[in-house]
Design an enzyme around this catalytic site. Structure first.
Site, PDB file in Angstrom:
ATOM      1  N   ASP A   9       8.269  26.581 -45.377  1.00 28.57           N
ATOM      2  CA  ASP A   9       8.401  27.815 -44.655  1.00 28.57           C
ATOM      3  C   ASP A   9       8.449  28.831 -45.542  1.00 28.57           C
ATOM      4  OD1 ASP A   9       8.255  27.300 -41.776  1.00 28.57           O
ATOM      5  OD2 ASP A   9      10.148  25.942 -42.142  1.00 28.57           O
TER       6      ASP A   9
ATOM      7  N   ALA B  89      15.413  49.832 -32.692  1.00 29.60           N
ATOM      8  CA  ALA B  89      14.217  49.294 -32.261  1.00 29.60           C
ATOM      9  C   ALA B  89      13.322  50.027 -31.655  1.00 29.60           C
ATOM     10  CB  ALA B  89      14.260  47.874 -31.830  1.00 29.60           C
TER      11      ALA B  89
ATOM     12  N   ASP C 267       9.169  22.138 -33.525  1.00 31.99           N
ATOM     13  CA  ASP C 267       8.649  21.529 -34.892  1.00 31.99           C
ATOM     14  C   ASP C 267       8.658  20.194 -34.659  1.00 31.99           C
ATOM     15  OD1 ASP C 267       8.342  23.722 -36.530  1.00 31.99           O
ATOM     16  OD2 ASP C 267      10.568  24.183 -36.849  1.00 31.99           O
TER      17      ASP C 267
END
Lengths: 683, 563
Positions: A309, A380, A523
């Site tokens: 990753d 944000a 995953d």
């Protein structure tokens, strides 16, 4: 990363316990698992019987037979000792773990509603069953492995990980798995139990470190077949000497033939084989990685593609400011100053990195009075932050937002500014615009900073034949830029879990072995598909069950170390096998002339070591053969020296050290033992 | 040793290399070809074989065993009934049961151990329809098996390894027969007889009558060498002037026995798609042949100090049992190749070599007949050794050992060890038994270590399917005929079955991609490693026996002691 404390190679308490265990391991039932040592044990019994027969009948050569018998027993004991030491190191850890498990009382919820105030009753942890729901409050020990279904809490997992900093556990998402034996520090959790007593994570961990569930791994099995086959072949060679010698007019005693057999069969590697396997597992545990099987550790050595990753492994995980680019008419310092002021209130990692860069590289101080300022924090929604003071109005933020604040558009800015913005985006970075008083001051270059040294590490891996593949959610442009900067061989951009799975399958179809790490439930399929799947301890239960290793530190970089540990394990095995077989040459030169010298004194020319007497030669070979096991225990436990290199280089070096060394060392060793034996008048 | 001698050796080996390269590529092509020629097609449809259907290893090996069983029965029958069969100009009677058993096994297993004297025992029919046919098909069997094993490494995750009948037919039809015709003609040109006449009666210079045996020698000689069979038409084998009349025919003999085994390594490299892998195996084989030749050459030219002391002219070295027309250099090369090859033809009496000169051919056989070994059998034997070498040392690069992209695991190791047990079991087991049995010891011509070497040599030759004899041992006794036959039988088929099982398990494995982390099996390092593994493993098994045979004989010779 915290490492567990490493007991000394021959810690006295472990050594003492191991010495006792070594005797216990003489039981035929245990010995038979190791054909080479079993053979040695059988002939030791035989020679001991001959000794007592000779003792009873008063024959000659009693001292010689007796000494051979003793050293044969030592050979077996030394091998048992090696295994016991390796196990002992694990047992000490297992005991520590076991203490955390003992007698926890759980708060079993009778029925589950929304609050933590549901009624509960005390229940021993041992009596919990999967799907029971328990309440764990601050100060409580989590009674069993489970899934958080409600609440959020900080948990001390040091019992498992050795890491004292608490971790957050909450329902939903990727941090919902909790482990029995860990302690809730604050707040509360409702946990649905997932493991039955005796099969919890902690139980598995204890079993693993203790080696209780140890089975021979595939390669270990293949190697012991080779060693058994060699033993059989050498048995044929030795047994047939007796009639051949008889033809030549020599009557050989069983004792000397046994001595020849034991020195020839691969007792060195046979005696150390299981110790090497246990120690390899142990090394992994010291790295805070738990493998569910020895097979996984071996597979780690075979891996030739690492799926890494990007975030946290290759880069620091946050975009950091790396440069200030002024528009014409402004200086870099102007940009730095404005950026610093605009970011003082920005507590995001990006904002902090801007402050750090401005202070670090330009030596700026804040230069404003906090009281007289009007801080506009980053949000944000606005995507800008800034400051209003002394009539000045400074902002920094996403290019379009900052320009909008300044009442501009990209078209109205200078070509230099546009060029800077585009070039940053092209190389995978993020441009931030800095505006002051409705004027564009410059651009901040934010980028994903690749960890120092990682490129060299990947180069070393490449030399070992291991490809690195970066997995990232970034767009292909950004991904390509970081991939080339970090020096990975390939990358998967805009990766979804399905992409990972598909990539793994495609690579495996090409005959590659893949390692990856992951933590999320999504995953899990990829973790299961990969040849080595390392789940993060902080991950979900599903991920932890899909992988064949769990990293207690949750450090994805460790994939590299795991691979290296796997390789080291296999290399240690191979090197000691080669060493063991190469040893035989010298033993022949010690024993063969000694066997036949009475009939053919001329064969003395083969006594190249100039050993004192036939008896001394045979005894010295047997003693050397036993002592070399003890001498190599540290190597077996520690693993042979290892640094990344291509197979060709590794092979050349190890062949030189263990192959050629294996040929030469016993010539010297047997000679030294012979000198001692004859000086002491033992034979 | 002389420079001219070495030049001769180099020329012969160079000529082998030159011819083996195209032959190897040609063989790779015919064994990979999907096309069925009309001749093949006719044969296949007559035999009811579908050339397009491939076999699993088990069916392949069962076909091979069935074919060889039938071959054995036919040959045994021919010998037992030869008295009442045609083409028997010399009127020989039936061959004794134990001798017929021994001989039939011997030719079916490509050993060609000869307990009989050819010209005084076998009719032309047996020689042509029995022995020569087996010379072809036993060699073709070896080639077929090697090709099947090669396919196991060239395919990924498959089930089948080819069709035995197709491979056997192609090996015979396209490799052995054409080569045999060419080589037979060359022999005939060099003066080797090729006739169906039984013998000619001549009056010698002293006026005595002598019957000189003749027969279809050239044709048998060609396949005897090409197929690494080694069974001579005459008892004296290639030392007989009708089998090997000149230095040229001697060179041709060495060339033709080395040709196919050397070519198989090129075939191997080409079929697996990595030629360097084939070169590596060939390099190991060549290293042993050259080193062995050097030792024999040096030892023989140095001569025997005892004979020198007795006043024998030592200028030519030890010439006992050798022919002056071949010379020391090419005799040494012949001795080493015929034993390294599992051919077993001899142009000198191996028992008359110096002890060290005799140790080399003995040890070459004991190393497993892989240097370069028999046609086909040498290659698959070498692959087993390569698996072993890769397994032992391959771990040292930190990966599960793999050879040619195929992982070596417990199953393959078990089968390889099973195969490797066969040779020491039969060589050392039977030698030890014979060394204790008076009935066996009665066959010895010499006492002391030389006698032991005679026995050891016989069993090494039989189990390794070599077939050469050390001379001095009268092997035509029920004990030796039976035990040697068993050694030959197991040495061939008990070895092949596990090897084919390895092929079966290898072909099923996926081929992994090579990377920098892969154990390199094509460089000098691997060549040295493989050579060391072969040498050490062989030495470990046979050093004690050799110490009591040729080694002690050597030190005793230097000490002036005889028996």
């Amino acid at each position: 990363m915290t490492k567990r404390s490493t007991p000394g190679l021959l810690d006295t308490s472990i050594a003492w316990q191991a010495a006792k265990d070594a005797v216990g391991k003489l039981a035929p039932r245990k010995l038979v698992r190791n054909p080479v040592m079993f053979t040695t044990g059988v002939v030791a019994v035989l020679v001991t019987a001959i000794f007592f027969r000779d003792f009873a009948t008063g024959r000659d050569g009693l001292a010689f037979t007796g000494q051979i018998a003793v050293w044969l027993w030592f050979t077996v004991l030394f091998a048992n000792f090696a295994e016991a030491v390796a196990e002992g190191r694990g047992k000490a850890q297992a005991d520590a773990l076991r203490r955390t498990r003992s007698d926890t009382t759980a708060k079993l919820l009778l029925h589950s509603d929304d609050t933590k105030d549901d009624p509960w009753e005390p229940r021993s942890a041992q009596d919990l069953r999967p799907d029971d729901v328990v309440l764990v409050e601050a100060g409580d020990t989590i009674p069993a492995d489970g899934e958080v279904i409600e609440g959020i809490a900080s948990v001390n997992e040091s019992a498992i990980t050795g890491e004292s900093a608490p971790v957050i556990r909450e329902s939903g998402g990727d941090r919902s798995a909790v482990t029995g034996g860990t302690v809730v520090l604050s707040d509360w959790l409702k946990v649905r139990v997932t493991a039955a007593p005796g099969s919890s994570f902690l139980d598995r961990m204890i079993a693993l470190v203790e080696g209780a569930e140890r089975q021979k791994t595939p390669n270990e099995l293949a190697l012991s077949i080779l060693l058994s086959g060699l033993t059989l072949i050498l048995l044929i060679a030795v047994v047939t000497i007796w009639p051949l010698a008889g033809y030549s007019g020599t009557t050989l005693s069983v004792t000397v033939l046994v001595a020849l057999l034991v020195t020839l069969i691969p007792t060195t590697i046979g005696g150390l084989l299981s110790a090497i396997g246990i120690a390899g597992m142990d090394r992994l545990i010291r790295f805070n990685v738990l493998a569910t099987s020895g097979r996984a550790v071996e597979a780690a050595g075979d891996v030739d593609t690492l799926l890494l990753d990007k975030t946290g492994t290759i880069t620091y995980g946050n975009r950091l400011a790396t440069a200030f680019i002024p528009v014409p008419g402004r200086s870099e310092r102007d940009v730095a100053e404005a950026a610093l002021l605009a970011s003082l209130s920005d507590e995001t990692p990006e904002g902090r990195s801007i402050v750090a860069l401005a202070r670090g590289s330009y030596g700026l101080t804040d230069g404003i009075e906090a009281t007289s300022t009007n801080v506009i924090p980053f949000s944000a929604q606005t995507r800008i932050s800034g400051v209003e003071f002394a009539g000045r109005s400074i902002r920094k933020g996403a290019v379009d937002a900052a320009l909008a604040f300044a009442g501009q558009t990209l078209e109205t800015t200078s070509p230099a500014f546009r060029e800077a913005v585009q070039s940053i985006a092209r190389t995978g970075g993020t441009p931030l615009a800095v505006v002051g008083d409705k004027q564009v001051v410059g651009v901040i270059h934010l980028k994903d900073v690749v960890k120092p040294g990682i490129k060299a590490r990947f180069a070393a891996l490449r030399e070992m034949g291991i490809r690195t593949v970066m997995v990232t959610g970034d767009n292909p442009v950004t991904a390509a830029a970081i991939a080339s900067e970090a020096g990975v061989d390939d990358y998967i951009a805009e990766a979804t879990p399905q992409d990972k799975l598909a990539y793994i399958k495609a690579e495996q179809a090409k005959g590659r072995l893949i390692a990856m790490c992951g933590d999320g439930t999504n995953d899990a399929p990829a973790l299961a598909q990969a040849d080595v799947g390392v789940a993060m301890q902080t991950g979900t239960q599903a991920a932890r069950e899909a992988g064949n290793m769990v990293d207690l530190d949750s450090d994805p970089t460790k994939l590299i170390e795991i691979t290296e540990i796997g390789k080291q394990l296999l290399m240690t095995r191979g090197s000691l096998t080669t060493f063991s077989i190469a040893n035989d040459v010298a033993k022949y030169f010690a024993i063969i002339p000694a066997l036949f010298v009475t009939t053919y004194p001329e064969l003395g020319v083969l006594n190249v070591m100039g050993l004192a007497s036939p008896d001394s030669a045979i005894l010295s070979a047997v003693i050397f053969n036993a002592l070399i096991i003890i001498a190599l225990i540290p190597l077996a436990l520690k693993g042979i020296g290892y640094r990344p290199a291509s197979a060709d280089v590794l092979l050349r070096r190890n062949l030189l050290v263990y192959g050629l060394g294996g040929l030469v060392v016993p010539f010297i060793g047997i000679k030294i033992v012979d000198l001692a034996v004859s000086a002491l008048g033992l034979a | 040793m002389t420079a001219v001698g070495w030049l001769q050796i180099a020329l012969v080996l160079g000529a082998v290399l030159l011819a083996a390269w195209p032959l190897g590529n040609y063989m790779a092509r015919i064994f990979s070809s999907e096309r069925v020629s009309p001749v093949e097609g006719a044969l296949f449809s007559a035999a009811g074989v579908d050339p397009r259907s491939e076999q699993t290893w088990l069916v392949y090996v069962m076909s091979m065993l069935a074919f060889n069983a039938v071959g054995f029965l036919v040959l045994y029958g021919l010998m037992r009934l030869q008295g009442s069969l045609p083409l028997n100009p010399q009127g020989f009677g039936a061959v004794a049961p134990d001798l017929a058993f021994n001989t039939a096994i011997s030719f079916v297993t490509n050993t060609n151990w000869q307990s009989y004297g050819g010209e005084t025992t076998m009719s032309h029919l047996v020689q042509m329809a029995g022995l020569t046919v087996q010379n072809f098909v036993s060699a073709a069997t070896g080639i077929a098996l090697a090709v099947a094993v090669t396919r196991a490494f060239s395919r990924s995750a498959s089930k089948s390894i080819g069709n035995f009948w197709v491979d056997l037919t192609r090996a015979t039809l396209y490799v052995l027969i054409p080569l045999a015709v060419v080589v037979a003609l060359a022999y005939a040109v060099m003066g080797v007889p090729q006739t169906l006449a039984g013998r000619i009666d001549v009056t010698t210079l002293e006026g005595a009558k002598q019957a000189i045996a003749l027969g279809p020698v050239a044709s048998q000689e060609a396949i005897k060498q090409l197929g690494t069979n080694g069974g001579g038409f005459f008892n004296a084998n290639a030392a007989h002037p009708f089998e090997n009349p000149s230095a040229w025919s001697n060179a041709l003999s060495i060339w033709s026995m080395l040709l196919i085994p050397a070519a198989m390594t090129f075939t191997f490299g080409r079929m697996i798609g990595d030629r360097r892998q084939g070169y590596a195996l060939l390099a190991v084989m060549a290293a042993f042949v050259i080193a062995g030749t050097a030792i024999v050459y040096a030892s023989e030219t140095a001569g025997n100090p005892l004979l020198v002391a007795a006043g024998v002219d030592a200028s030519a070295g030890n010439m006992e049992g050798k022919d002056i027309r071949f010379g020391q250099a090419l005799t040494a090369l012949y001795v080493v190749t015929t034993t390294g090859l599992s051919c077993g033809a001899v142009n000198a009496m191996h028992a008359s070599l110096t002890p060290i000169g005799g140790l080399v051919p003995l040890f070459m056989m004991q190393l497993g007949e892989i240097l370069p070994g028999g046609v086909g059998s040498g290659l698959y034997g070498m692959i087993v050794m390569a698996l072993l070498a890769v397994f032992v040392a391959g771990l040292m690069v930190g990966r599960t050992p793999e050879y040619l992209g195929k992982k070596i695991e417990a199953r393959e190791m078990k089968l390889a060890m099973l195969a490797l047990l066969i040779l020491p079991f039969f060589i050392l087991g039977f030698t030890a038994a014979a060394a204790m049995l008076p009935v066996a010891l009665a066959s010895l011509a010499n006492a002391g270590p030389h006698g032991l070497t005679e026995i050891l040599y016989a069993y090494s030759s039989a189990a390794g399917n070599n077939g050469s004899a050390f001379a001095g041992l009268n092997a035509n006794t029920p004990w030796f005929n039976t035990t040697l036959a068993l050694a030959m039988l197991f040495g061939r088929f008990a070895y092949v079955v596990p090897v084919m099982a390895i092929a079966g398990s290898m072909v099923a494995k996926p081929k992994t991609t090579a990377s920098a982390g892969t154990f390199p099996t094509d460089g000098l390092l691997f060549v040295s490693l493989l050579a060391a593994v072969i040498l050490i493993l062989g030495g470990l098994q046979y050093f004690p026996a050799l110490a009591l045979g040729p080694i002690v004989e050597h030190v005793l010779m230097n000490a002036g002691k005889t028996f």
